[in-house]
Design a protein around this motif. Structure first.
Motif, short mmCIF file in Angstrom:
data_model
loop_
_atom_site.label_atom_id
_atom_site.label_comp_id
_atom_site.label_asym_id
_atom_site.label_seq_id
_atom_site.Cartn_x
_atom_site.Cartn_y
_atom_site.Cartn_z
N PHE A 6 41.94 48.28 38.16
CA PHE A 6 41.72 46.94 38.72
C PHE A 6 42.34 45.81 37.69
CE2 PHE A 6 37.52 47.32 37.04
CZ PHE A 6 37.38 46.12 36.44
N TRP A 7 41.99 46.23 36.60
CA TRP A 7 42.45 45.41 35.36
C TRP A 7 43.82 44.91 35.25
CZ3 TRP A 7 44.95 48.49 32.57
CH2 TRP A 7 44.91 50.11 32.43
N LEU A 8 44.66 45.38 35.77
CA LEU A 8 46.19 45.39 35.49
C LEU A 8 46.63 43.84 35.54
CD1 LEU A 8 47.94 48.08 37.90
CD2 LEU A 8 47.56 48.00 35.34
N THR A 9 46.04 42.93 36.22
CA THR A 9 46.32 41.57 35.98
C THR A 9 45.65 40.74 35.06
OG1 THR A 9 44.77 40.93 37.58
CG2 THR A 9 47.02 41.31 38.47
N ASN A 10 44.61 41.45 34.33
CA ASN A 10 43.88 40.86 33.23
C ASN A 10 42.69 39.82 34.17
OD1 ASN A 10 42.72 40.91 30.77
ND2 ASN A 10 43.88 39.02 30.06
N ASP A 11 42.77 39.85 35.23
CA ASP A 11 41.66 39.19 36.01
C ASP A 11 40.66 39.89 36.27
OD1 ASP A 11 43.34 36.90 36.49
OD2 ASP A 11 44.47 37.75 38.34
N GLU A 12 39.27 39.30 36.56
CA GLU A 12 38.21 39.64 37.07
C GLU A 12 38.53 40.21 38.36
OE1 GLU A 12 35.43 40.17 35.32
OE2 GLU A 12 36.22 39.31 33.42
N TRP A 13 37.44 41.52 38.71
CA TRP A 13 38.15 42.19 39.86
C TRP A 13 37.70 41.07 41.14
CZ3 TRP A 13 34.28 41.63 43.31
CH2 TRP A 13 33.14 41.52 42.74
N ASP A 14 36.91 40.03 41.14
CA ASP A 14 36.77 39.26 42.35
C ASP A 14 37.92 37.94 42.26
OD1 ASP A 14 35.57 38.09 39.84
OD2 ASP A 14 34.07 37.21 41.17
N GLU A 15 38.71 38.11 41.21
CA GLU A 15 39.95 37.02 41.30
C GLU A 15 41.13 37.85 41.41
OE1 GLU A 15 39.26 35.15 37.59
OE2 GLU A 15 37.33 34.02 37.94
N ILE A 16 41.22 38.82 41.90
CA ILE A 16 42.50 39.45 41.98
C ILE A 16 43.18 38.87 43.09
CG2 ILE A 16 43.64 41.62 42.53
CD1 ILE A 16 41.31 43.33 41.02
N ARG A 17 44.58 38.64 42.78
CA ARG A 17 45.36 38.22 43.98
C ARG A 17 46.32 39.30 44.20
NH1 ARG A 17 44.78 34.84 40.30
NH2 ARG A 17 46.45 35.30 39.26
N ASP A 61 47.03 52.46 49.54
CA ASP A 61 47.42 52.25 51.26
C ASP A 61 46.24 52.03 52.11
OD1 ASP A 61 50.30 52.40 50.20
OD2 ASP A 61 50.35 54.57 50.79
N MET A 62 45.16 52.85 51.81
CA MET A 62 44.17 52.86 52.54
C MET A 62 43.21 51.59 52.38
SD MET A 62 43.31 57.12 52.50
CE MET A 62 41.62 56.66 53.25
N GLY A 63 43.21 51.33 51.19
CA GLY A 63 42.46 50.07 50.78
C GLY A 63 41.30 50.56 50.05
N THR A 64 40.98 51.76 49.52
CA THR A 64 39.93 52.30 49.20
C THR A 64 39.44 51.61 47.89
OG1 THR A 64 40.88 54.01 48.11
CG2 THR A 64 39.85 54.34 50.27
N ILE A 65 40.19 51.15 47.27
CA ILE A 65 40.17 50.01 45.94
C ILE A 65 38.98 49.07 46.10
CG2 ILE A 65 42.21 48.82 46.25
CD1 ILE A 65 42.27 48.80 42.98
N TRP A 66 39.31 48.47 47.29
CA TRP A 66 38.30 47.32 47.48
C TRP A 66 36.97 47.64 47.99
CZ3 TRP A 66 40.83 44.06 45.31
CH2 TRP A 66 42.24 43.97 45.01
N THR A 73 29.95 46.38 42.71
CA THR A 73 29.43 45.18 42.45
C THR A 73 28.71 44.66 43.62
OG1 THR A 73 31.56 44.39 42.93
CG2 THR A 73 30.90 44.70 40.56
N PRO A 74 27.34 44.90 44.02
CA PRO A 74 27.00 44.58 45.21
C PRO A 74 26.80 43.17 45.28
CG PRO A 74 25.43 46.30 44.08
CD PRO A 74 26.79 45.75 43.20
N LEU A 75 26.70 42.26 44.38
CA LEU A 75 26.49 40.95 44.28
C LEU A 75 27.75 40.19 44.92
CD1 LEU A 75 24.39 39.97 41.14
CD2 LEU A 75 23.60 40.23 43.50
N GLU A 76 28.96 40.82 44.79
CA GLU A 76 29.99 40.31 45.26
C GLU A 76 30.72 41.05 46.41
OE1 GLU A 76 31.45 37.34 44.67
OE2 GLU A 76 29.95 37.07 43.03
#
Length: 106
Positions: A6-17, A61-66, A73-76
């Motif tokens: 998830f860190w490829l964009t160097n964004d926090e996971w909850d800011e990924i576009r 493809d399945m979206g399991t990353i999300w 991270t249960p809070l988010e």
């Protein structure tokens, strides 16, 4: 579950576009496939008889990353659900009259 980092964009996971992330993910996946080809490991020796790049592609493809990020991270979880998981579900079931009623619970 194995998924692209998830860190490829160097964004926090909850800011990924997703659009920006997907461009970098594709570049990462091409490099991974290239390295796998150089190793030339027989498919029968690989986990699930598939190269890692194929497993990661299926996870994307399945979206399991999300789903996995939401579990980590249960809070988010709500934010991940509304921005990344629910749109995938709506694409397949958005016309079902029960969809909105069921999704309200989440």
């Amino acid at each position: 579950m194995i998924h692209p980092p998830f860190w490829l964009t160097n964004d926090e996971w909850d800011e990924i576009r997703e659009d920006e992330y997907d461009l970098l993910r594709l570049e990462f996946m091409d490099a991974l496939k290239h390295e796998e080809e150089k190793l030339a490991v027989p498919t029968a020796l690989l986990p699930a008889n598939q190269p890692l790049s194929a497993i990661m592609q299926r996870a994307w493809d399945m979206g399991t990353i999300w789903f996995n990020l939401a579990l980590e991270t249960p809070l988010e979880t709500n934010r991940i659900f509304y921005y990344h998981i629910q749109p995938r579900l709506a694409a397949a079931h958005g016309q079902d009259p029960k969809f909105r009623e069921i999704m309200q619970c989440y």
